[in-house]
Design an enzyme around this catalytic site. Structure first.
Site: not given
Length: 609
Positions: A2, A27, A74, A98-99, A482, A486, A489, A505, A604
């Site tokens: 929020c 947000r 939200w 908020n919260g 990952e 990277k 890529e 193996h 992207k």
């Protein structure tokens, strides 16, 4: 999550409020609203959907005033609809928040017993009625707000205005960020400095437990108990354009170093909360998650690796079976659906075609419990799911995802804790420890970034290599995956990742002096097993590059290079260990002279099959 904007000024503040809300759209939100004092009367406008719809209402009604508050919501308590949208009102006053108010149910019962009528399902409405009740004793608005705050448990940032006090606004924070903006024509407040750059760069950041009175001539700040405090005024250095490179050479480098802030923003809703709330994942989260029988994660690329890490967490901590599927494969194979499955779709953009199609396939099979983990609140993926968690990584321009990945992991860890709590597997002591670890996470990642000089030196050794092998065990095997992704890529070095136990193996046949082997080596229960695997590499002449924890006993020797991370971070160590792998890929690509932000053949957001 929020967003709040508030203003009391000499000008018509409606355009300021609306522009501020637009700056906070990143947000994530599902409704928007504002309240202002117009010609001495309280006026409220609310709309489900985009800020543009609220703007159309304001223009149609020619809304204008000098004092007002605005909000993007939200949903956590109550579904997205106009009656649940902020501001909420009571007795001539309006509140935005908020919260999460953790004790809202008890407060609601008490207020109902006192005759207060509730018109929404939100936790926020109790704040409005509490302040109204305190005002009945004849107190001042500032005093009434502070008295109400002492009755709240949880995290909040609030702004309050009252029809009978048309020249001031009261704001407060506890756990959820809130700052003030000082200008010659008035005083402003917002959740984020970006919302106020349109009117001022002079900012005052409130601290937890602060309460402030805003008038056209300035502000007065006290603690909740009324003790006056002074907070320093600073000039915001924030650029109005979040996609500027600034001091960085590439967007990828910028986004790697933005990870502490991105994680802090993503975890902002925890604030100073003492418990994990299902509402973090949406208004209907508890109902949808409480009796989920298993979890199915669907994703592509880096997001798929985040899902693989989450599988270890979900099964070990929450005790719930988890399957992770490559989205493009899942949609084309025969599977066995179960309506009690929670389907988690992960995507940075929320527009990944294969992930969207896999989600639709799962829903067509009767699996309607769906959750999106996504960085773009207005994306197709978010609109397709019953629940959503918006990772607040901010704009990610570099094709090789970095901060989106770590914020996805943070979101998935929160999901794990929510499920663990709902399944009775999160004792209070462990819950408190998990919250402390999550709040410290941005600091820990910041310390990992300090390893860049050593990693830059390592990159020189990699630049001329054509192949690399990454190893990991347990939940760090996906981190090895990952790291390999990277490197390939953006440097175009062929890289593969394996569980370290798989060396014998097959992959061991590739190891020689020209095949560098990168090991992710946290000091966990598998460290001794991993050490044995690494000895197999050295026995074949392979050169080792080891990312170890500070408390490991690994040391450098001929052909063995060791870099120690600042601290061991338990179940969350995956988020720390991926950071040096990102930096390694970046600096190797620099040495090789590739286009870091726009690697060949890649996009992207993959919006086609």
């Amino acid at each position: 999550m929020c967003g709040i904007v508030a203003a009391v000024a000499d000008r018509n503040i409606v355009p300021v409020l609306l522009e501020g809300l637009r700056k906070l759209e990143y947000r994530g939100y599902d409704s928007a609203g504002l309240a202002l004092i117009e010609a001495g009367s309280l006026k409220r406008l609310r709309a489900v959907g985009r800020v543009a719809e609220l703007t159309a209402q304001a223009e149609a009604t020619q809304a204008a005033g000098h004092t007002g508050i605005a909000h993007t919501r939200w949903a956590t308590h109550g579904v997205p609809c106009e009656r649940n949208a902020h501001p909420h009102v009571s007795g001539g006053l309006a509140v935005v928040h908020n919260g999460i108010i953790e004790n809202h149910e008890a407060l609601r019962a008490s207020l109902k017993a006192a005759g207060y009528e509730f018109t929404s399902d939100t936790d926020t409405e109790v704040v409005a009625h509490l302040v109204a009740r305190e005002l009945q004793t004849g107190g001042d608005l500032f005093d009434a707000v502070r008295a109400a705050l002492t009755q709240l448990e949880g995290a909040y940032a609030i702004a309050v205005l009252r029809e009978a006090d048309p020249t001031r606004i009261i704001v407060a924070r506890e756990g959820s960020p809130l700052l003030l903006g000082l200008a010659d024509d008035g005083t402003y407040a917002a959740s984020d400095a970006a919302a106020l750059l349109q009117v001022t760069r002079r900012m005052v950041y409130l601290e937890n437990g602060d309460c402030a009175e805003l008038t056209r001539s300035g502000c007065r700040i006290t603690r909740v108990d009324g003790t006056p405090v002074a907070r320093p005024e600073t000039e915001s250095q924030l650029s109005a354009d979040a996609v500027e490179l600034g001091q960085y050479r590439h967007y990828m480098q910028k986004e790697i170093f933005e990870q502490p802030v991105a994680l802090s923003n993503t975890l902002e809703m925890l604030g100073t909360a003492r418990s994990i709330q299902p509402g973090l994942l949406g208004a209907n989260a508890e109902a949808l998650l409480a009796d989920a029988g298993q979890v199915l994660i669907i994703a592509c690329g880096t997001s798929y690796h985040a899902g693989l890490v989450a599988r270890y967490w979900l099964e070990a901590i929450a005790g719930i079976p988890c399957t992770v599927e490559v989205a493009s494969e899942y949609r084309y194979r025969d599977s066995v659906p179960d309506p009690r499955t929670l389907v988690v779709a992960i995507s940075q953009s929320g527009e990944t075609a294969d992930t969207l199609a896999a989600l639709q396939h799962a829903k067509a099979l009767g699996m309607q419990r769906t959750l999106a983990v996504c960085n773009v609140p207005e994306s197709s993926l978010v609109r397709e799911t019953a629940l959503r968690f918006i990772t607040r990584a901010g704009p990610e321009i570099g094709v090789a995802s970095t901060k989106a990945f770590t914020t996805q992991l943070a979101a998935l860890y929160l999901l794990t804790l929510v499920l663990a709590k709902l399944r009775g597997r999160l004792p209070a002591e462990q819950e408190s420890a998990e919250l402390r670890a999550l709040r410290h996470l941005p600091v820990a990642v910041g310390k990992a970034l300090e390893l860049e000089p050593q990693i830059k030196a390592w990159s020189e050794r990699f630049a001329m290599k054509q192949h690399a092998l990454f190893l990991g065990r347990g939940r760090h095997y996906p981190i090895a995956l990952e790291g390999a992704l990277k490197l390939k890529e953006i440097s175009y070095i062929h890289a593969e990742a394996y569980p370290a136990g798989e060396l014998k193996h097959g992959p061991l046949a590739l190891v020689d002096k020209d095949m560098p082997v990168i090991a992710v080596a946290p000091n966990d229960a598998l460290i001794e097993k991993l050490k044995s695997n690494l000895q197999e590499v050295r026995a074949r002449g392979g050169e080792l590059y080891i990312f170890a924890d500070a408390d490991s006993e690994m040391s450098e020797s001929d052909g063995v290079h060791v870099l120690h991370l600042p601290e061991h971070y338990g179940a969350l160590s995956a988020l720390l260990h991926v950071v040096p792998l990102q930096l390694l890929a970046y600096h190797v690509a620099l040495v090789r002279g590739t286009d870091v932000d726009k690697p060949r053949n890649l996009a992207k957001s993959v919006t086609v099959e």
